[in-house]
Design a protein around this motif. Sequence first.
Motif, short mmCIF file in Angstrom:
data_model
loop_
_atom_site.label_atom_id
_atom_site.label_comp_id
_atom_site.label_asym_id
_atom_site.label_seq_id
_atom_site.Cartn_x
_atom_site.Cartn_y
_atom_site.Cartn_z
N LEU A 199 8.16 -0.54 -9.93
CA LEU A 199 6.90 0.14 -9.60
C LEU A 199 6.62 0.06 -8.10
O LEU A 199 6.16 1.03 -7.49
N ILE A 200 6.90 -1.09 -7.49
CA ILE A 200 6.69 -1.25 -6.04
C ILE A 200 7.60 -0.30 -5.27
O ILE A 200 7.17 0.37 -4.32
N ALA A 250 7.13 7.04 -2.87
CA ALA A 250 6.08 8.06 -2.91
C ALA A 250 5.31 8.09 -1.60
O ALA A 250 4.97 9.17 -1.08
N GLY A 251 5.05 6.91 -1.03
CA GLY A 251 4.35 6.86 0.25
C GLY A 251 5.15 7.52 1.35
O GLY A 251 4.59 8.27 2.18
N ALA A 299 6.38 3.19 -5.51
CA ALA A 299 5.20 3.38 -4.65
C ALA A 299 5.62 3.56 -3.19
O ALA A 299 5.06 4.40 -2.47
N ILE A 300 6.61 2.78 -2.74
CA ILE A 300 7.11 2.92 -1.37
C ILE A 300 7.72 4.30 -1.15
O ILE A 300 7.45 4.97 -0.15
#
Length: 336
Positions: free
Chosen positions: A26-27, A33-34, A30-31
Amino acid sequence: MSLYTAETKRLTKRRFTRLFLLGTTLILLAIAAGMFFTNEKAGPSQIASAQAQAQQDYQRATEQFQRDKQACEAAQGTPQASNYPQGCEGLYEPTQEEFQAQWYMPPTFDFRENFPDMVTTLAALIALVAFIVGASFVGAEWSSGGMMNLLLWRPQRLKVLGTKLAALLVLFTVLTIVYSAIWTGLFVGIAEARGSTDSMTSGAWQSIALMELRGLALVLVAAAVGFGLASLGRHTAMALGVTIGAVIVFQFGLGTVLSLAKVKFAEAYLIPVWMIAWMDKEIKIEDYNSCDFSSSGGCQPDSLTLTWPMAGGLLAGIFVLIVGASMWAMRSRDIT
């Protein structure tokens, strides 16, 4: 069922392992996607907009210079003349070179330039997870009495501990390779959509592959160190406590003391510097306390370059020391 198969199943079926791997995934998502949403592909419209903005700022700065110059000339011979350089010769005059269009471009993901940082991020995150999972894997066995029960079934101490370590290292080897492949493919897609892969050559791809291999080595050392420390202390808290103590003492305490004492190349005593040297192949440390000023070169401090073979030797030494100590303790200490 073989001992190795049993230990592999025990490791992969632990909720602790699965939850940490889920959190890691998940982390990482998120990275990614950022990075996707904070970058955009530079097309003709973005280039034209950047050129227009650069020209507009240049004209604005030029107009301001003209106003300042007129004000300076008008102030000559008056008390306000002290507010300006003598003769108005020191006024800042902008040049076209100071307003280049590339500085006004939106952030774009250049794969060759930006992806190495993403490789380091991936390696650091998986290494952290490998350390914690490795420590918990053997630490829980000791604290729950599972290790003693297992040795009643297989009374071969070194074989049991070595098989557990092998299962851990093989699992994180596979996980790191899979994560690296997906991570690379994901950022190739991001670069295609929000940047560029035009600068990638066969040599650049080889460099990326070697960097990912160094990341794999970092993960395996972290897993083995966590495993070894927890086995030495026969509890997960042993590995975590040693790590927290090392961070506080060696990173903050030692770093502060060395800085106050003005020790030459104080950064060379800190762990992150060696990790950077390992992943980036080298890092240059400069000692500005030894600046040799010259009229032509300015400050020329002494420098020290840490290379990846030096960092690799340190990692290998830590691996051998911790794993060897855990094996020696397993062989010589009572199982209670």
